[in-house]
Each structure stands twice: as C-alpha cells, then as structure tokens.
Scaffold this motif. Sequence first.
Motif, mmCIF file in Angstrom:
data_model
loop_
_atom_site.group_PDB
_atom_site.id
_atom_site.type_symbol
_atom_site.label_atom_id
_atom_site.label_comp_id
_atom_site.label_asym_id
_atom_site.label_seq_id
_atom_site.Cartn_x
_atom_site.Cartn_y
_atom_site.Cartn_z
ATOM 1 N N PRO A 72 0.824 -1.210 0.000
ATOM 2 C CA PRO A 72 0.000 0.000 0.000
ATOM 3 C C PRO A 72 0.861 1.264 0.000
ATOM 4 N N GLU A 73 1.965 1.241 0.739
ATOM 5 C CA GLU A 73 2.844 2.415 0.821
ATOM 6 C C GLU A 73 3.402 2.788 -0.554
ATOM 7 N N GLU A 74 3.797 1.768 -1.325
ATOM 8 C CA GLU A 74 4.313 2.026 -2.678
ATOM 9 C C GLU A 74 3.228 2.630 -3.567
ATOM 10 N N VAL A 75 2.012 2.106 -3.464
ATOM 11 C CA VAL A 75 0.899 2.616 -4.280
ATOM 12 C C VAL A 75 0.641 4.084 -3.944
ATOM 13 N N LEU A 76 0.529 4.390 -2.651
ATOM 14 C CA LEU A 76 0.188 5.752 -2.236
ATOM 15 C C LEU A 76 1.305 6.746 -2.549
ATOM 16 N N ALA A 77 2.560 6.317 -2.463
ATOM 17 C CA ALA A 77 3.696 7.219 -2.688
ATOM 18 C C ALA A 77 4.051 7.385 -4.165
ATOM 19 N N MET A 78 3.543 6.485 -5.020
ATOM 20 C CA MET A 78 3.937 6.509 -6.428
ATOM 21 C C MET A 78 3.483 7.805 -7.106
ATOM 22 N N PRO A 79 4.419 8.489 -7.797
ATOM 23 C CA PRO A 79 4.018 9.700 -8.516
ATOM 24 C C PRO A 79 3.250 9.346 -9.796
ATOM 25 N N GLY A 80 2.602 10.329 -10.366
ATOM 26 C CA GLY A 80 1.911 10.127 -11.637
ATOM 27 C C GLY A 80 0.471 9.683 -11.473
ATOM 28 N N PRO A 81 -0.232 9.553 -12.605
ATOM 29 C CA PRO A 81 -1.637 9.152 -12.572
ATOM 30 C C PRO A 81 -1.829 7.737 -12.034
ATOM 31 N N LEU A 134 -26.855 1.704 -8.856
ATOM 32 C CA LEU A 134 -25.861 1.173 -9.781
ATOM 33 C C LEU A 134 -26.272 -0.267 -10.066
ATOM 34 N N LEU A 135 -26.337 -0.592 -11.333
ATOM 35 C CA LEU A 135 -26.788 -1.921 -11.743
ATOM 36 C C LEU A 135 -25.605 -2.808 -12.088
ATOM 37 N N ALA A 136 -25.825 -4.108 -12.059
ATOM 38 C CA ALA A 136 -24.781 -5.050 -12.469
ATOM 39 C C ALA A 136 -24.295 -4.646 -13.855
ATOM 40 N N GLY A 137 -22.976 -4.537 -14.019
ATOM 41 C CA GLY A 137 -22.382 -4.121 -15.292
ATOM 42 C C GLY A 137 -22.002 -2.649 -15.327
ATOM 43 N N ASP A 138 -22.588 -1.829 -14.431
ATOM 44 C CA ASP A 138 -22.212 -0.411 -14.371
ATOM 45 C C ASP A 138 -20.785 -0.288 -13.846
ATOM 46 N N ASN A 139 -20.067 0.699 -14.378
ATOM 47 C CA ASN A 139 -18.657 0.898 -14.018
ATOM 48 C C ASN A 139 -18.447 2.304 -13.494
ATOM 49 N N PHE A 140 -17.531 2.429 -12.539
ATOM 50 C CA PHE A 140 -17.066 3.767 -12.174
ATOM 51 C C PHE A 140 -15.563 3.741 -11.956
ATOM 52 N N LEU A 141 -14.947 4.891 -12.190
ATOM 53 C CA LEU A 141 -13.498 5.043 -12.093
ATOM 54 C C LEU A 141 -13.164 6.085 -11.052
ATOM 55 N N ILE A 142 -12.127 5.811 -10.274
ATOM 56 C CA ILE A 142 -11.538 6.801 -9.375
ATOM 57 C C ILE A 142 -10.124 6.998 -9.882
ATOM 58 N N GLU A 143 -9.836 8.194 -10.396
ATOM 59 C CA GLU A 143 -8.523 8.460 -11.004
ATOM 60 C C GLU A 143 -7.829 9.622 -10.303
ATOM 61 N N TRP A 144 -6.528 9.453 -10.116
ATOM 62 C CA TRP A 144 -5.695 10.550 -9.626
ATOM 63 C C TRP A 144 -4.896 11.096 -10.807
ATOM 64 N N THR A 148 -4.393 18.081 -11.307
ATOM 65 C CA THR A 148 -5.845 18.198 -11.527
ATOM 66 C C THR A 148 -6.605 17.749 -10.295
ATOM 67 N N GLY A 149 -6.284 16.550 -9.786
ATOM 68 C CA GLY A 149 -6.958 16.019 -8.604
ATOM 69 C C GLY A 149 -7.572 14.665 -8.864
ATOM 70 N N THR A 150 -8.507 14.287 -7.996
ATOM 71 C CA THR A 150 -9.218 13.020 -8.112
ATOM 72 C C THR A 150 -10.442 13.229 -8.983
ATOM 73 N N GLU A 165 -7.337 17.758 -3.424
ATOM 74 C CA GLU A 165 -6.342 17.331 -2.438
ATOM 75 C C GLU A 165 -5.844 15.907 -2.683
ATOM 76 N N PRO A 166 -4.492 15.716 -2.726
ATOM 77 C CA PRO A 166 -3.969 14.351 -2.873
ATOM 78 C C PRO A 166 -4.375 13.459 -1.706
ATOM 79 N N GLU A 167 -4.569 14.050 -0.528
ATOM 80 C CA GLU A 167 -4.960 13.261 0.654
ATOM 81 C C GLU A 167 -6.298 12.565 0.424
ATOM 82 N N PHE A 168 -7.167 13.200 -0.362
ATOM 83 C CA PHE A 168 -8.491 12.618 -0.604
ATOM 84 C C PHE A 168 -8.365 11.334 -1.426
ATOM 85 N N PHE A 169 -7.561 11.362 -2.475
ATOM 86 C CA PHE A 169 -7.362 10.151 -3.284
ATOM 87 C C PHE A 169 -6.763 9.043 -2.424
ATOM 88 N N ASN A 170 -5.739 9.371 -1.648
ATOM 89 C CA ASN A 170 -5.099 8.352 -0.807
ATOM 90 C C ASN A 170 -6.076 7.785 0.223
#
Length: 195
Positions: A72-81, A134-144, A148-150, A165-170
């Motif tokens: 988890p630490e590597e994921v949260l600290a990784m720069p970029g999208p 949200l129905l079966a098959g519906d998709n959502f994305l959370i992107e950093w 720009t932000g989340t 805020e980057p804290e919100f994505f993390n």
Amino acid sequence: MKTPPTWLAGMALCLAYITSSAAPVELAGVKLEDSASVHGSKLELNGAGIRYKAVFKVYTAGLYLAKKAGTPEEVLAMPGPKRLSITMLRDIDSDELGKLFTRGVQDNEPKGEMSKLIPGLIRMSQVFSDQKKLLAGDNFLIEWVPGTGTILTVKGKVQGEPFKEPEFFNALMRIWLGPSPADWKLKEALLGKPA
C-alpha cells in the motif's frame, strides 16, 4: 529433423511469456484490460480481484499504476496518474455505496486526518446519491491526475469538479488497501499477490 538454434527457442519462450502476461484479465465475466491510458499516461494493471460480501460477489476492482507496486505504501507514494476501476456484479443502492465508502475511509484514516476529508466525502456521497442505483455491469473510475486532482467517473460520465487534495485520493485508496480493508483478499489481489 534439425533442432532449432537455442536462441530461437529462447526467443519463442520469451515471446510466449510476454503475450500471456499482457493478456486482459477476466473476473466474473468482467474483462479488465492489461493497460489503460489516463490523461496521456499509459498505466498497467497492477492487480484485480472481486469484492465479496458474505458469499455474494459485489464488484470487480482493478488497480492501474505506472509501474508495479506490491505494498500500500508504494501505491500511495507513487508519482503520476493512478486509476481504480470498479464494475458492479450486482445491483446496489448508490446511496448505500456512498455510505460504505465513507465508513471505509473512517475505518482506515487516522482520527486527526478525518476532519479535512469531510467536505470531499459529503460531495462524493452526493454524487452516488444522485445516481440512485448502480446496476450489475455499471462501471465507475476513481482516477488521480497530478495537477488536476481526483476525478470520479460514473457510467462513463465525469461527476463534477475534481477533488483537488492528494490526501483525498489516498484516503479513498485506503478503503481497499488500508489496515482495515473492505476485503482482505481483494487487497492482496489489487497488490498483485497470488490468491
């Protein structure tokens, strides 16, 4: 019959490995591509799994990063999208999902940090409330997206302004990767660990 040169056999083996490791992943009928483009950056699928509630499959999740990360630490600290893609496997009341996300953040965020996340959590809960279901098959994305932000995209449509805020994505990522994750097996799967 003549035996092919050793280097040719090695190349064939290497090509077979590359082809097999770059294949999309299919979970419960949902196909997750091996890579994704997020605002011009190519990301690779770090890991994917299914969220279970008791014996029921709730959704699939796939984590996309610029390079592989095993903690988890590597994921949260990784720069970029970064991207978390979620596809529902059953119908769910969107308001309930928003509440579950808020609870997931509360369970994984240090107590002193929660107060600054409340405005973002209220806005995110509203986004899901507005969806009704949200129905079966519906998709959502959370992107950093750095600078720009989340960005929250539900059923292919961006929902309002980015959360800056980057804290919100993390905090959102800790729902799945934190010390009290929504599903331990899903946490391991998103971190690319074998089942």
